[in-house]
Design a protein around this motif. Structure first.
Motif, mmCIF file in Angstrom:
data_model
loop_
_atom_site.group_PDB
_atom_site.id
_atom_site.type_symbol
_atom_site.label_atom_id
_atom_site.label_comp_id
_atom_site.label_asym_id
_atom_site.label_seq_id
_atom_site.Cartn_x
_atom_site.Cartn_y
_atom_site.Cartn_z
ATOM 1 N N MET A 1 0.821 -1.201 0.000
ATOM 2 C CA MET A 1 0.000 0.000 0.000
ATOM 3 C C MET A 1 0.861 1.259 0.000
ATOM 4 O O MET A 1 0.429 2.294 -0.467
ATOM 5 N N ARG A 2 2.077 1.157 0.479
ATOM 6 C CA ARG A 2 2.923 2.343 0.541
ATOM 7 C C ARG A 2 3.266 2.880 -0.838
ATOM 8 O O ARG A 2 3.291 4.084 -1.051
ATOM 9 N N ALA A 5 0.209 4.642 -2.326
ATOM 10 C CA ALA A 5 0.014 5.963 -1.725
ATOM 11 C C ALA A 5 1.084 6.938 -2.202
ATOM 12 O O ALA A 5 0.815 8.123 -2.408
ATOM 13 N N CYS A 8 0.135 8.149 -5.691
ATOM 14 C CA CYS A 8 -0.971 9.109 -5.623
ATOM 15 C C CYS A 8 -0.496 10.460 -5.100
ATOM 16 O O CYS A 8 -0.889 11.506 -5.620
ATOM 17 N N ALA A 9 0.345 10.455 -4.092
ATOM 18 C CA ALA A 9 0.839 11.710 -3.526
ATOM 19 C C ALA A 9 1.722 12.454 -4.528
ATOM 20 O O ALA A 9 1.604 13.678 -4.685
ATOM 21 N N GLY A 53 -1.448 4.154 -8.969
ATOM 22 C CA GLY A 53 -1.670 4.016 -7.526
ATOM 23 C C GLY A 53 -2.837 3.119 -7.166
ATOM 24 O O GLY A 53 -2.670 2.117 -6.475
ATOM 25 N N ALA A 57 -2.945 -0.753 -5.546
ATOM 26 C CA ALA A 57 -3.646 -1.024 -4.285
ATOM 27 C C ALA A 57 -4.639 -2.160 -4.450
ATOM 28 O O ALA A 57 -4.788 -2.992 -3.548
#
Length: 60
Positions: A1-2, A5, A8-9, A53, A57
């Motif tokens: 998941m990192r 994320a 996405c960031a 992203g 996920a």
């Protein structure tokens, strides 16, 4: 998941900076390029960065 994320960031950051360049630097001209023209590809780059992203996920 990192990693999802992180993608996405990073994409949101590129998109926000590109949108800011495109919208708020209309009168600024540099000798090499204009800042609004540099902002448009950054918006698309941000969108392309966001897309992997959610896919990563869901896959995990």
């Amino acid at each position: 998941m990192r990693r999802a994320a992180g993608h996405c960031a990073t994409g949101r950051g590129h998109g926000a900076r590109g949108l800011a360049l495109w919208r708020f630097t209309q009168g600024v001209e540099l000798p090499v390029l204009s800042l609004p023209r540099a902002g448009v590809p950054l918006v698309f780059l941000g969108g392309a960065e966001i897309l992997p992203g959610p896919c990563r996920a869901v896959r995990r």
